[in-house]
Scaffold this motif. Structure first.
Motif, PDB file in Angstrom:
ATOM      1  N   GLU A 245       0.876  -1.371  -0.083  1.00  0.00           N
ATOM      2  CA  GLU A 245       0.107  -0.088   0.034  1.00  0.00           C
ATOM      3  C   GLU A 245       0.761   1.050   0.064  1.00  0.00           C
ATOM      4  O   GLU A 245       0.269   2.254  -0.503  1.00  0.00           O
ATOM      5  N   ARG A 246       2.100   1.132   0.260  1.00  0.00           N
ATOM      6  CA  ARG A 246       3.005   2.162   0.488  1.00  0.00           C
ATOM      7  C   ARG A 246       3.700   2.464  -0.944  1.00  0.00           C
ATOM      8  O   ARG A 246       4.389   3.491  -1.180  1.00  0.00           O
ATOM      9  N   LEU A 247       3.524   1.613  -1.827  1.00  0.00           N
ATOM     10  CA  LEU A 247       4.247   1.765  -3.016  1.00  0.00           C
ATOM     11  C   LEU A 247       3.244   2.452  -4.151  1.00  0.00           C
ATOM     12  O   LEU A 247       2.049   2.158  -4.175  1.00  0.00           O
ATOM     13  N   VAL A 248       4.025   2.982  -4.974  1.00  0.00           N
ATOM     14  CA  VAL A 248       3.506   3.771  -6.043  1.00  0.00           C
ATOM     15  C   VAL A 248       3.402   2.505  -7.427  1.00  0.00           C
ATOM     16  O   VAL A 248       2.294   2.621  -7.957  1.00  0.00           O
ATOM     17  N   ASN A 249       4.425   1.879  -7.576  1.00  0.00           N
ATOM     18  CA  ASN A 249       4.520   1.232  -8.806  1.00  0.00           C
ATOM     19  C   ASN A 249       4.415  -0.445  -8.297  1.00  0.00           C
ATOM     20  O   ASN A 249       5.317  -0.969  -7.533  1.00  0.00           O
ATOM     21  N   LEU A 250       3.433  -0.964  -8.606  1.00  0.00           N
ATOM     22  CA  LEU A 250       3.321  -2.298  -8.030  1.00  0.00           C
ATOM     23  C   LEU A 250       3.672  -3.182  -9.068  1.00  0.00           C
ATOM     24  O   LEU A 250       3.481  -3.163 -10.007  1.00  0.00           O
ATOM     25  N   ASP A 251       4.364  -4.410  -8.666  1.00  0.00           N
ATOM     26  CA  ASP A 251       4.805  -5.599  -9.532  1.00  0.00           C
ATOM     27  C   ASP A 251       3.901  -6.511  -9.323  1.00  0.00           C
ATOM     28  O   ASP A 251       3.047  -6.595  -8.661  1.00  0.00           O
ATOM     29  N   VAL A 256      -0.607  -9.573  -6.286  1.00  0.00           N
ATOM     30  CA  VAL A 256      -1.205 -11.079  -5.805  1.00  0.00           C
ATOM     31  C   VAL A 256      -1.326 -10.791  -4.399  1.00  0.00           C
ATOM     32  O   VAL A 256      -2.304 -11.389  -3.741  1.00  0.00           O
ATOM     33  N   PHE A 257      -0.349 -10.399  -3.740  1.00  0.00           N
ATOM     34  CA  PHE A 257      -0.722 -10.252  -2.048  1.00  0.00           C
ATOM     35  C   PHE A 257      -1.757  -9.213  -1.764  1.00  0.00           C
ATOM     36  O   PHE A 257      -2.560  -9.506  -0.966  1.00  0.00           O
ATOM     37  N   ARG A 258      -2.151  -8.248  -2.457  1.00  0.00           N
ATOM     38  CA  ARG A 258      -3.470  -7.531  -2.402  1.00  0.00           C
ATOM     39  C   ARG A 258      -4.486  -8.477  -2.677  1.00  0.00           C
ATOM     40  O   ARG A 258      -5.541  -8.315  -1.994  1.00  0.00           O
ATOM     41  N   ALA A 259      -4.530  -9.096  -3.700  1.00  0.00           N
ATOM     42  CA  ALA A 259      -5.642  -9.927  -3.987  1.00  0.00           C
ATOM     43  C   ALA A 259      -5.859 -10.889  -3.056  1.00  0.00           C
ATOM     44  O   ALA A 259      -7.223 -11.439  -2.617  1.00  0.00           O
ATOM     45  N   MET A 260      -4.883 -11.897  -2.702  1.00  0.00           N
ATOM     46  CA  MET A 260      -5.018 -12.645  -1.353  1.00  0.00           C
ATOM     47  C   MET A 260      -5.500 -12.198  -0.200  1.00  0.00           C
ATOM     48  O   MET A 260      -6.348 -12.593   0.808  1.00  0.00           O
ATOM     49  N   ALA A 261      -4.869 -10.832   0.049  1.00  0.00           N
ATOM     50  CA  ALA A 261      -5.424 -10.265   1.387  1.00  0.00           C
ATOM     51  C   ALA A 261      -6.926  -9.936   1.130  1.00  0.00           C
ATOM     52  O   ALA A 261      -7.699 -10.048   2.446  1.00  0.00           O
ATOM     53  N   ILE A 262      -7.282  -9.547   0.274  1.00  0.00           N
ATOM     54  CA  ILE A 262      -8.866  -9.133   0.037  1.00  0.00           C
ATOM     55  C   ILE A 262      -9.749 -10.695   0.400  1.00  0.00           C
ATOM     56  O   ILE A 262     -10.594 -10.676   0.908  1.00  0.00           O
ATOM     57  N   ARG A 276     -10.242 -10.797  -8.138  1.00  0.00           N
ATOM     58  CA  ARG A 276      -9.977 -11.196  -9.543  1.00  0.00           C
ATOM     59  C   ARG A 276      -9.207 -10.417 -10.405  1.00  0.00           C
ATOM     60  O   ARG A 276      -8.418 -10.732 -11.075  1.00  0.00           O
ATOM     61  N   GLU A 277      -9.617  -9.017 -10.171  1.00  0.00           N
ATOM     62  CA  GLU A 277      -8.870  -8.255 -11.247  1.00  0.00           C
ATOM     63  C   GLU A 277      -7.472  -8.087 -10.804  1.00  0.00           C
ATOM     64  O   GLU A 277      -6.512  -8.043 -11.708  1.00  0.00           O
ATOM     65  N   LEU A 278      -7.010  -8.407  -9.664  1.00  0.00           N
ATOM     66  CA  LEU A 278      -5.538  -8.232  -9.217  1.00  0.00           C
ATOM     67  C   LEU A 278      -4.770  -8.916 -10.052  1.00  0.00           C
ATOM     68  O   LEU A 278      -3.588  -8.879 -10.521  1.00  0.00           O
ATOM     69  N   PRO A 279      -4.813 -10.191  -9.612  1.00  0.00           N
ATOM     70  CA  PRO A 279      -3.834 -11.315 -10.310  1.00  0.00           C
ATOM     71  C   PRO A 279      -4.124 -11.321 -11.701  1.00  0.00           C
ATOM     72  O   PRO A 279      -3.195 -11.678 -12.702  1.00  0.00           O
ATOM     73  N   GLU A 280      -5.355 -11.067 -12.400  1.00  0.00           N
ATOM     74  CA  GLU A 280      -5.292 -10.797 -13.954  1.00  0.00           C
ATOM     75  C   GLU A 280      -4.515  -9.724 -14.509  1.00  0.00           C
ATOM     76  O   GLU A 280      -3.853 -10.061 -15.602  1.00  0.00           O
ATOM     77  N   GLU A 286       3.420 -10.863 -16.083  1.00  0.00           N
ATOM     78  CA  GLU A 286       4.152 -12.098 -16.118  1.00  0.00           C
ATOM     79  C   GLU A 286       3.093 -13.371 -16.129  1.00  0.00           C
ATOM     80  O   GLU A 286       2.765 -13.852 -15.220  1.00  0.00           O
ATOM     81  N   PRO A 287       3.242 -13.780 -17.510  1.00  0.00           N
ATOM     82  CA  PRO A 287       1.947 -14.626 -17.975  1.00  0.00           C
ATOM     83  C   PRO A 287       2.137 -16.027 -17.222  1.00  0.00           C
ATOM     84  O   PRO A 287       0.993 -16.723 -16.845  1.00  0.00           O
ATOM     85  N   ASP A 288       3.149 -16.403 -16.784  1.00  0.00           N
ATOM     86  CA  ASP A 288       3.508 -17.663 -16.211  1.00  0.00           C
ATOM     87  C   ASP A 288       4.024 -17.697 -14.580  1.00  0.00           C
ATOM     88  O   ASP A 288       4.537 -18.496 -14.363  1.00  0.00           O
ATOM     89  N   ASN A 289       3.671 -16.584 -14.012  1.00  0.00           N
ATOM     90  CA  ASN A 289       3.963 -16.333 -12.689  1.00  0.00           C
ATOM     91  C   ASN A 289       3.108 -17.318 -11.901  1.00  0.00           C
ATOM     92  O   ASN A 289       1.804 -17.271 -11.718  1.00  0.00           O
ATOM     93  N   ILE A 290       3.796 -18.109 -11.154  1.00  0.00           N
ATOM     94  CA  ILE A 290       3.072 -19.384 -10.431  1.00  0.00           C
ATOM     95  C   ILE A 290       2.070 -18.582  -9.411  1.00  0.00           C
ATOM     96  O   ILE A 290       1.030 -18.873  -9.194  1.00  0.00           O
ATOM     97  N   SER A 291       2.515 -17.597  -8.793  1.00  0.00           N
ATOM     98  CA  SER A 291       1.933 -17.078  -7.574  1.00  0.00           C
ATOM     99  C   SER A 291       0.396 -16.405  -8.029  1.00  0.00           C
ATOM    100  O   SER A 291      -0.332 -16.470  -7.652  1.00  0.00           O
ATOM    101  N   ALA A 292       0.727 -15.658  -9.267  1.00  0.00           N
ATOM    102  CA  ALA A 292      -0.318 -14.961  -9.889  1.00  0.00           C
ATOM    103  C   ALA A 292      -1.572 -16.020 -10.415  1.00  0.00           C
ATOM    104  O   ALA A 292      -2.668 -15.953 -10.555  1.00  0.00           O
ATOM    105  N   LEU A 293      -1.044 -17.211 -10.997  1.00  0.00           N
ATOM    106  CA  LEU A 293      -1.916 -18.283 -11.461  1.00  0.00           C
ATOM    107  C   LEU A 293      -2.638 -18.861 -10.422  1.00  0.00           C
ATOM    108  O   LEU A 293      -3.821 -19.163 -10.361  1.00  0.00           O
ATOM    109  N   ILE A 294      -1.803 -18.959  -9.334  1.00  0.00           N
ATOM    110  CA  ILE A 294      -2.672 -19.562  -8.067  1.00  0.00           C
ATOM    111  C   ILE A 294      -3.715 -18.546  -7.483  1.00  0.00           C
ATOM    112  O   ILE A 294      -4.715 -18.940  -7.507  1.00  0.00           O
ATOM    113  N   GLY A 295      -3.371 -17.579  -7.687  1.00  0.00           N
ATOM    114  CA  GLY A 295      -4.275 -16.283  -7.020  1.00  0.00           C
ATOM    115  C   GLY A 295      -5.545 -16.502  -7.953  1.00  0.00           C
ATOM    116  O   GLY A 295      -6.760 -16.346  -7.363  1.00  0.00           O
TER     117      GLY A 295
END
Length: 508
Positions: A245-251, A256-262, A276-280, A286-295
């Motif tokens: 939440e303190r960052l301007v540019n999210l990677d 993913v962390f924001r999505a899972m926290a929600i 759903r919007e955040l991991p999308e 990163e189309p093959d990011n494991i954490s984003a796919l899991i989320g």
């Protein structure tokens, strides 16, 4: 360069024999292992095999982190791996023995944690083996958290019996979090305390206490460790989301962390849509990011499983595609198999789904969701008598889980199928008590109360549920469930719908 203009590379380093082919390509284990190390490394980091680490450790001043033995795809043996953390800063410096070298410093990686040896505050020194067992098992179980970096137990145990300065340990091990705790036995009771600490600030982020009668110590150790690991998974995710939440540019990982926290905060249509919007968005980076796919996969599964999906068929296709991709990219990751375990029963492949969930549990015995999905699968299979044990196991491992209302609802539905309506009411009420916004439990409770002739109570619960989900209709619920399955399942499902209709819920 600004962060958004930087290119972060993953680097895998290994020393080994290679074969040069006629066209100049290099083949062999030396290349294969380096490529697999690169695959498990975070952007901006460097992963080294033990062979490479031995050559580099005295020539490079770096904050090496021991990741322990890693199972790499298509590599027969496990490889001990060391990490130079991401976001590192490289400076020229003079090394201790003279001569030039590269000094590497930087902030600790996300989800990096050390489990400090738990203190034995019991008078009996023979209790030490139990205390050390809790520490070691918790180190192993936390390493199963997706994306986590857990300091190996051999390093952690060097701090045993020493005064603890959390900030200093955080700097020495380059970790964001520390877990410390104690074990105390008094008579026939055992008390275990655990505290999660932010290594940067020294602030306590979370604390938990387990107080139980002493029975089988090994069984108690398994239960305590499982509960701690499950709770810490959610707490670490929430902590990382707060940092983002303190960052301007999210990677990718921030998203993913924001999505899972929600999702961990509560299950309702609005939260699932936002989650759903955040991991999308992360997968566009990163189309093959494991954490984003899991989320994204789990958000889709939870939306379908809780009748909160706008397009059930499309979401199931997407969830299966994501789960299959996960199994391909990370075959030893339990999430992909558990995702298939959910999708298959939802598309009339119940036995295949149960098999996938059991495989997921072989990879991660503490995966509470896999237990609940197996329970749901037996319900669809028309075997409600099999449901109770799996739901109770999930609750035993995580009694205050965010998904507790979902599990209670499955257990209550199973009791309805068995004709034990009074027990079903208890489960549905427990679901509501654990999450007042979980609308589905209100509707099921309204249905069973209507069957008992308690129309006033039924209509009141139906009205309360609609306050949380005003779009609900009985036909929507019917269409959102498995389309086939055992005739026993279909007959009892129809009974529930008729009860909901009597409670005043709209048919369509």
């Amino acid at each position: 360069l600004s962060l958004e203009r930087q290119i972060l590379f993953r680097v895998g380093v290994h020393l080994g024999d290679v074969i040069e082919e006629a066209d100049g390509d290099l083949m062999g284990d030396g290349v294969n292992i380096a490529a697999r190390l690169e695959g498990i490394c975070e952007p901006g980091g460097v992963c080294l095999s033990e062979d490479a680490y031995r050559q580099a450790r005295d020539k490079v001043i770096a904050d090496f982190v021991d990741l322990g033995e890693q199972s790499l795809r298509n590599i027969a043996r496990s490889i001990r791996t060391y990490l130079i953390p991401p976001a590192a800063r490289y400076d020229r410096t003079t090394m201790a023995g003279g001569g030039g070298g590269v000094a590497i410093t930087g902030g600790p990686p996300r989800l990096s944690i050390v489990v400090l040896p738990f203190a034995n505050i019991t008078a009996n020194p023979e209790q030490e083996y139990f205390v050390d067992g809790v520490t070691e098992s918790l180190t192993t179980d936390l390493s199963r958290i997706n994306g986590s970096l857990v300091i190996a137990r051999n390093t952690a145990f060097t701090y045993k019996g020493k005064p603890i300065d959390v900030k200093q340990i955080g700097r020495e091990l380059n970790v964001r979090y520390l877990l410390e705790g104690s074990v105390q036995r008094a008579g026939n009771r055992l008390r275990v305390n655990g505290q999660l600490i932010d290594a940067e600030t020294g602030n306590h982020l979370w604390a938990e206490r387990f107080d139980k009668p002493v029975t089988d110590l090994f069984e108690m150790q398994d239960e305590i460790v499982a509960r701690l690991a499950r709770a810490l998974d959610a707490e670490l995710t929430a902590a990382e989301a707060r940092r983002s939440e303190r960052l301007v540019n999210l990677d990718t990982m921030d998203l993913v962390f924001r999505a899972m926290a929600i999702v961990n905060h509560g299950i309702n249509p609005a939260s699932l849509a936002r989650a759903r919007e955040l991991p999308e968005q992360a997968l566009t980076l990163e189309p093959d990011n494991i954490s984003a796919l899991i989320g994204l996969g789990w958000v889709l599964c939870f939306a379908v499983g809780n009748y909160m999906s706008v397009d059930r068929a499309s979401d199931l296709v997407s969830a299966e595609r994501i789960a299959s991709r996960l199994v391909t990219l990370a075959p030893n990751n339990a999430f992909g198999h558990a995702g298939l375990g959910f999708v298959y029963p939802s598309t009339n492949r119940v036995l295949e789904g149960i098999a996938e969930c059991k495989h997921a549990l072989s990879l991660d015995p503490n995966m509470t969701t896999a237990y609940s999905v197996i329970g749901r699968a037996y319900l669809i299979l028309g075997q409600p008598q099999e449901v109770d044990d799996f739901i109770r196991q999930a609750i035993r491992l995580s009694p205050r889980d965010v998904y507790l209302p979902v599990w209670c609802n499955v257990a209550g539905t199973a009791k309805l199928f068995l004709g034990r309506d009074d027990e079903a009411i208890v489960w549905f009420q427990r679901a509501i008590e654990s999450n007042r916004a979980y609308s589905l439990a209100y509707f099921y409770l309204a249905g069973v109360l209507a069957h008992q002739g308690k129309i006033d109570q039924a209509t009141r619960y139906a009205r309360d549920g609609l306050q949380h989900d005003p779009r609900f209709t009985i036909r929507q619920l019917f269409r959102s469930g498995p389309s086939g399955g055992n005739p026993h399942y279909v007959v009892h499902r129809e009974r529930i719908y008729k009860g909901m209709l009597s409670a005043g819920l709209r048919e369509q």
